[in-house]
Design a protein around this motif. Structure first.
Motif, PDB file in Angstrom:
ATOM      1  N   GLY A 238     -13.343  12.177  95.796  1.00 47.01           N
ATOM      2  CA  GLY A 238     -13.706  13.427  96.673  1.00 47.01           C
ATOM      3  C   GLY A 238     -14.573  13.441  97.649  1.00 47.01           C
ATOM      4  N   PRO A 239     -14.623  14.319  98.578  1.00 51.50           N
ATOM      5  CA  PRO A 239     -15.768  14.253  99.641  1.00 51.50           C
ATOM      6  C   PRO A 239     -16.981  14.722  99.242  1.00 51.50           C
ATOM      7  N   LEU A 240     -17.258  15.115  97.954  1.00 50.76           N
ATOM      8  CA  LEU A 240     -18.683  15.795  97.633  1.00 50.76           C
ATOM      9  C   LEU A 240     -19.264  14.721  96.745  1.00 50.76           C
ATOM     10  N   VAL A 241     -18.538  13.546  96.262  1.00 50.07           N
ATOM     11  CA  VAL A 241     -19.062  12.544  95.429  1.00 50.07           C
ATOM     12  C   VAL A 241     -20.158  11.672  96.255  1.00 50.07           C
ATOM     13  N   ALA A 242     -19.982  11.316  97.262  1.00 55.42           N
ATOM     14  CA  ALA A 242     -20.921  10.565  98.015  1.00 55.42           C
ATOM     15  C   ALA A 242     -22.455  11.367  98.178  1.00 55.42           C
ATOM     16  N   PRO A 243     -22.409  12.708  98.712  1.00 56.23           N
ATOM     17  CA  PRO A 243     -23.417  13.505  98.715  1.00 56.23           C
ATOM     18  C   PRO A 243     -24.386  13.602  97.505  1.00 56.23           C
ATOM     19  N   LEU A 244     -23.683  13.465  96.446  1.00 55.03           N
ATOM     20  CA  LEU A 244     -24.132  13.646  94.803  1.00 55.03           C
ATOM     21  C   LEU A 244     -24.634  12.082  94.442  1.00 55.03           C
ATOM     22  N   GLY A 245     -24.492  11.183  95.371  1.00 58.53           N
ATOM     23  CA  GLY A 245     -25.000   9.808  95.121  1.00 58.53           C
ATOM     24  C   GLY A 245     -23.765   9.094  94.161  1.00 58.53           C
ATOM     25  N   GLY A 246     -22.814   9.642  94.277  1.00 57.36           N
ATOM     26  CA  GLY A 246     -21.517   8.931  93.633  1.00 57.36           C
ATOM     27  C   GLY A 246     -21.313   9.430  92.235  1.00 57.36           C
ATOM     28  N   ALA A 247     -22.207  10.601  91.896  1.00 57.62           N
ATOM     29  CA  ALA A 247     -21.794  11.261  90.498  1.00 57.62           C
ATOM     30  C   ALA A 247     -20.505  11.747  90.394  1.00 57.62           C
ATOM     31  N   ASP A 248     -19.760  11.692  89.497  1.00 63.02           N
ATOM     32  CA  ASP A 248     -18.744  12.643  88.896  1.00 63.02           C
ATOM     33  C   ASP A 248     -19.022  13.928  87.995  1.00 63.02           C
ATOM     34  N   VAL A 249     -19.131  15.015  88.756  1.00 63.28           N
ATOM     35  CA  VAL A 249     -19.360  16.313  87.836  1.00 63.28           C
ATOM     36  C   VAL A 249     -18.402  17.151  87.893  1.00 63.28           C
ATOM     37  N   SER A 250     -17.130  16.548  88.011  1.00 62.66           N
ATOM     38  CA  SER A 250     -15.821  17.534  87.981  1.00 62.66           C
ATOM     39  C   SER A 250     -15.494  18.229  86.873  1.00 62.66           C
ATOM     40  N   TRP A 251     -15.997  17.567  85.618  1.00 63.93           N
ATOM     41  CA  TRP A 251     -15.474  18.263  84.327  1.00 63.93           C
ATOM     42  C   TRP A 251     -16.591  19.499  84.227  1.00 63.93           C
ATOM     43  N   ILE A 252     -17.615  19.456  84.741  1.00 67.12           N
ATOM     44  CA  ILE A 252     -18.490  20.741  84.693  1.00 67.12           C
ATOM     45  C   ILE A 252     -18.022  21.697  85.475  1.00 67.12           C
ATOM     46  N   VAL A 253     -17.311  21.529  86.768  1.00 63.70           N
ATOM     47  CA  VAL A 253     -16.769  22.476  87.412  1.00 63.70           C
ATOM     48  C   VAL A 253     -15.602  22.803  86.862  1.00 63.70           C
ATOM     49  N   GLY A 254     -14.956  22.029  85.999  1.00 66.45           N
ATOM     50  CA  GLY A 254     -13.671  22.315  85.609  1.00 66.45           C
ATOM     51  C   GLY A 254     -13.647  23.439  84.351  1.00 66.45           C
ATOM     52  N   LEU A 255     -14.752  23.291  83.659  1.00 63.44           N
ATOM     53  CA  LEU A 255     -15.163  24.121  82.742  1.00 63.44           C
ATOM     54  C   LEU A 255     -15.622  25.451  83.348  1.00 63.44           C
ATOM     55  N   ALA A 256     -16.729  25.594  84.260  1.00 64.26           N
ATOM     56  CA  ALA A 256     -17.344  26.689  84.762  1.00 64.26           C
ATOM     57  C   ALA A 256     -16.409  27.694  85.478  1.00 64.26           C
ATOM     58  N   VAL A 257     -15.597  27.046  86.413  1.00 66.25           N
ATOM     59  CA  VAL A 257     -14.913  28.089  87.349  1.00 66.25           C
ATOM     60  C   VAL A 257     -13.801  28.701  86.940  1.00 66.25           C
ATOM     61  N   PRO A 258     -12.776  27.930  85.969  1.00 62.28           N
ATOM     62  CA  PRO A 258     -11.854  28.889  85.378  1.00 62.28           C
ATOM     63  C   PRO A 258     -12.188  29.656  84.086  1.00 62.28           C
ATOM     64  N   ALA A 259     -13.265  29.561  83.484  1.00 60.43           N
ATOM     65  CA  ALA A 259     -13.872  30.185  82.621  1.00 60.43           C
ATOM     66  C   ALA A 259     -14.469  31.528  83.141  1.00 60.43           C
ATOM     67  N   THR A 260     -15.243  31.364  84.046  1.00 59.69           N
ATOM     68  CA  THR A 260     -15.498  32.747  84.849  1.00 59.69           C
ATOM     69  C   THR A 260     -14.492  33.553  85.595  1.00 59.69           C
ATOM     70  N   LEU A 261     -13.727  32.696  86.229  1.00 62.75           N
ATOM     71  CA  LEU A 261     -12.424  33.561  86.968  1.00 62.75           C
ATOM     72  C   LEU A 261     -11.490  34.260  85.887  1.00 62.75           C
ATOM     73  N   TYR A 262     -11.176  33.406  84.771  1.00 68.49           N
ATOM     74  CA  TYR A 262     -10.278  34.162  83.828  1.00 68.49           C
ATOM     75  C   TYR A 262     -11.083  35.440  83.296  1.00 68.49           C
ATOM     76  N   TRP A 263     -12.380  34.992  82.919  1.00 66.48           N
ATOM     77  CA  TRP A 263     -12.894  36.235  82.128  1.00 66.48           C
ATOM     78  C   TRP A 263     -12.829  37.496  83.239  1.00 66.48           C
ATOM     79  N   LEU A 264     -13.487  37.296  84.176  1.00 64.63           N
ATOM     80  CA  LEU A 264     -13.407  38.420  85.269  1.00 64.63           C
ATOM     81  C   LEU A 264     -11.963  39.180  85.345  1.00 64.63           C
TER      82      LEU A 264
END
Length: 500
Positions: free
Chosen positions: A438-464
């Motif tokens: 993904g395009p935001l991997v390089a700015p994060l130094g190559g780190a993969d944080v997709s799973w954190i986003v995958g938990l936080a975004v749908p949990a928040t949206l579904y609750w709302l």
């Protein structure tokens, strides 16, 4: 509920009578397990998940943190963090089993609709087939060396044995788990002692250099390992008595899974850091060589095959349950004949074996990408399921409606499906695999944080969305629920079927 809905729900209970508590071959599939057939203790979850994680694929998963560039110290810290975080999410799913008496994925009908649940189910089935294949590659190598045949024959023999145990069902699965937890624990202690005799642990621990991308990769590997259990963990707790403490189920599941996986992954980190190419060329062979030759080697090949048998049976059984759940949403199927059960299990076995034979020569890279790929699709499902069960429905579901596409939960629930799609798409900019970055991997130094986003975004949206939807289909606390007696007995309190 309609009269037909009531009749169907009664059938879901009474037609389960062939699955008597004293039977060896399981008869239940997606129907509710009646109270009269509940058995076991929460501690059984510890032995099952300890045995399922003390195995060669978990060793390889830990090794990947070093193989792809991490150091020993921070790889271990990252693996611990991922096992605890992912394991906590997985154990929350496990606690649902005794309350509802249902397999894990059929609960998704409360969020996605009776037929809409087929969307995540398709991906869950792919997961089971993939894990069956990856496990069969390594177990097949051990089986081949144990029986003095080739890897192809070993894979096929192991696959058939897996299918037989899965067809027998729940009771035997737990027995295999208890045996594997004891046998594999002894073997891992022995292998650990042998490894420490060969390597300079202080030198390995002294070479510490923190790298955020490698730390997050290690965390992602272990978190994905744990989260991938989420779609089937309640399958193995649903026979526990309804009075079983949710807290006890949670902690025994978490401790067994996190301890077993971290134990295996720590061993994998130390082996990969000390053996290098010798381990990469032959993972099974190198691990066995630590224990010696002759009888010792044969015993270790058996231990590796036994450890893989436990987890591959879980994958096969979970795949069978998921296939029945997906198809029954369209066919209205409540029960399954022994022949139908065998056919579903055979389908999982054939597909997984074919994938194992095709991918056995490029195992390590393929397996790492497979784990991260799975994480992309299962973290949104997990987030939606847990938010709905614990925060929206507050542990109460209208169980008859889970089998009725015209009932409270409907056939398709657009809001949940849209949130699920958003949860998947939101991860893509942060995802790092060999076939897509993904395009935001390089700015994060190559780190993969997709799973954190995958938990936080749908949990928040579904609750709302669920909180703002006054006409939501989930059973709110105190809402009426259609209830029928279990096993034809007298009408019980409405909480019996809703899980309250």
């Amino acid at each position: 509920m309609t009269g037909a809905g009531r009749t169907d729900h009664r059938d879901a209970h009474t037609t389960g009578s062939p699955g008597r508590a004293d039977g060896v071959i399981e008869r239940h599939s997606i129907d509710v397990v009646p109270d009269g057939e509940r058995h076991g203790r929460a501690f059984n979850q510890f032995t099952l998940w300890l045995g399922a994680n003390l195995q060669i694929t978990a060793i390889v998963t830990g090794a990947l943190a070093v193989v792809f560039g991490g150091d020993v110290v921070w790889s271990l810290v990252g693996l611990v963090a991922g096992n605890l975080l992912g394991g906590a999410v997985m154990a929350l799913h496990s606690a649902q089993g005794p309350r509802l008496g249902l397999p894990q994925m059929i609960q998704s009908r409360a969020q996605f609709g009776v037929r809409g649940a087929a969307v995540p189910l398709l991906l869950v089935i792919l997961m089971y087939v993939g894990f069956f294949a990856s496990g069969s590659v390594l177990a097949g190598q051990a089986t081949a060396r144990l029986t003095h045949t080739n890897d192809t024959t070993g894979i096929i023999v192991f696959a058939v044995l897996t299918a037989v145990v899965a067809a027998i069902g729940y009771r035997v699965i737990h027995v295999v788990g208890r045996v594997a937890s004891a046998v594999c624990a002894v073997a891992f202690v022995f292998l650990g002692i042998r490894l420490l005799d060969r390597v300079d642990v202080s030198a390995l621990l002294g070479d510490s250099h923190f790298s955020l991308p490698m730390f997050l990769l290690a965390m992602s590997l272990s978190a994905s390992w744990q989260l991938a259990f989420g779609p089937y963990v309640a399958d193995y707790s649903r026979y526990l008595p309804r009075t079983t403490s949710a807290r006890a189920t949670f902690w025994w599941t978490l401790s067994g899974s996190a301890l077993g996986s971290q134990w295996s992954m720590t061993f994998g980190v130390l082996v990969a850091a000390s053996a290098g190419e010798r381990f990469l060329d032959d993972q099974v062979g190198y691990v066995v060589s630590l224990g010696g030759a002759g009888l010792a080697a044969s015993l270790l090949y058996f231990v590796i095959a036994l450890g893989k048998l436990t987890i591959n049976v879980l994958n096969t059984y979970g795949g069978f349950i998921s296939m029945v759940t997906g198809i029954s949403g369209f066919r209205g199927q409540r029960t399954l004949s022994p022949r139908g059960r065998a056919a579903y299990i055979a389908a999982i076995m054939v597909a997984g074996t074919a994938m194992a034979l095709l991918g056995k020569d490029s195992f390590l890279v393929s397996f790492k990408d497979f784990l991260l790929f799975l994480l992309t699709f299962f973290t949104p499902w997990s987030a939606i399921n847990l938010v709905d069960y614990y925060l929206i429905s507050r542990e109460r579901y209208d169980i008859p409606a889970l089998f009725d596409p015209h009932g409270r939960y409907g056939a398709w629930r657009a809001n949940a499906l849209i949130v699920y799609a958003i949860g998947v798409l939101a991860q893509l900019p942060f995802l790092a695999t060999s076939f897509y970055t993904g395009p935001l991997v390089a700015p994060l130094g190559g780190a993969d944080v997709s799973w954190i986003v995958g938990l936080a975004v749908p949990a928040t949206l579904y609750w709302l969305l669920a909180r703002s939807d006054k006409s939501a289909d989930s059973t709110e606390p105190g809402a009426p629920a259609d209830v029928l007696p279990i096993d034809g007995g007298p009408l019980e309190d409405p909480s019996v079927l809703t899980g309250e």
